[in-house]
Design an enzyme around this catalytic site. Sequence first.
Site, PDB file in Angstrom:
ATOM      1  N   HIS A  52       0.834  -1.201   0.000  1.00  0.00           N
ATOM      2  CA  HIS A  52       0.000   0.000   0.000  1.00  0.00           C
ATOM      3  C   HIS A  52       0.867   1.249   0.000  1.00  0.00           C
ATOM      4  O   HIS A  52       2.093   1.175   0.160  1.00  0.00           O
ATOM      5  CB  HIS A  52      -0.898   0.016   1.243  1.00  0.00           C
ATOM      6  N   ASP A  54       1.109   5.283   1.751  1.00  0.00           N
ATOM      7  CA  ASP A  54       0.662   6.255   2.741  1.00  0.00           C
ATOM      8  C   ASP A  54       0.626   7.638   2.112  1.00  0.00           C
ATOM      9  O   ASP A  54       1.580   8.029   1.418  1.00  0.00           O
ATOM     10  CB  ASP A  54       1.627   6.330   3.929  1.00  0.00           C
ATOM     11  N   HIS A  58      -2.049  10.462   6.593  1.00  0.00           N
ATOM     12  CA  HIS A  58      -1.872   9.298   7.464  1.00  0.00           C
ATOM     13  C   HIS A  58      -1.369   9.697   8.845  1.00  0.00           C
ATOM     14  O   HIS A  58      -1.718   9.057   9.845  1.00  0.00           O
ATOM     15  CB  HIS A  58      -0.889   8.322   6.797  1.00  0.00           C
TER      16      HIS A  58
END
Length: 246
Positions: A52, A54, A58
């Site tokens: 994934h 960020d 975040h």
Amino acid sequence: MAATLVDLTHQVTTAMPVYPGDPTVLLEPALTTATAGVNVLALHLGSQSGTHVDAPYHVDVTWPTLDGLPLERFTGPAVLADLRGLEPRAAVTPDLLAPALERVGEGSVLLLATGWARHWGTDAYLAHPALTPEAAGAIVAAGVRTVGVDAPSVDPTPDPGPGDPAVAALLADLADEHDRPADEPTLAAHRVLLGAPGGGVIAENLTDLRPLLAAQEAGLPVEVSLFPLRLVAADGAPVRAVARLG
């Protein structure tokens, strides 16, 4: 010679490894050909599940969300820092990054090759090397805005503690509530990288980077794509990370 594509993405599966405290992952049939004429999966996962990225949001609600970043943040020529051979929980300092940072240019994606992808699915995966705040600062100072790593985080990941809930509860009762645990994450490197001018991006849980290291050593161009799901106002999202060699 044709270019080679390398998948850098972990498979998304039910009960796959997640960062301590993150939502568990569940894939189950929502519709089937037997009952509805089509197969459709229902997905339950977190924005930080699997491989994934960020976004700055975040770690700070005043910073850009995923949909506020330009697409250029998610692709570019890759430069790899070979950090293999470091001890568990080793500090990645500016001097270890210096050879790679000398090669970065405008739009470069810096990939931190710790070799820790080999521990995926084991307790050892959480004991990965991590950037010091000073190393993160050196990355930003070099002009890099996108960083990827073959580990769960660029910061130290806390020890999840005893697997037995009764033991964990006992230790929690014995702890002074005013004492901050020594391994509590501060996400200092996250804050430096994501807080870079214009907003930075961090890709985590990349798979084996050895083919990219070999290509770089052979003088072949390496490009990487880290395009996320187009989630609105999100802190991050799963990606299909792919490298193009040659």
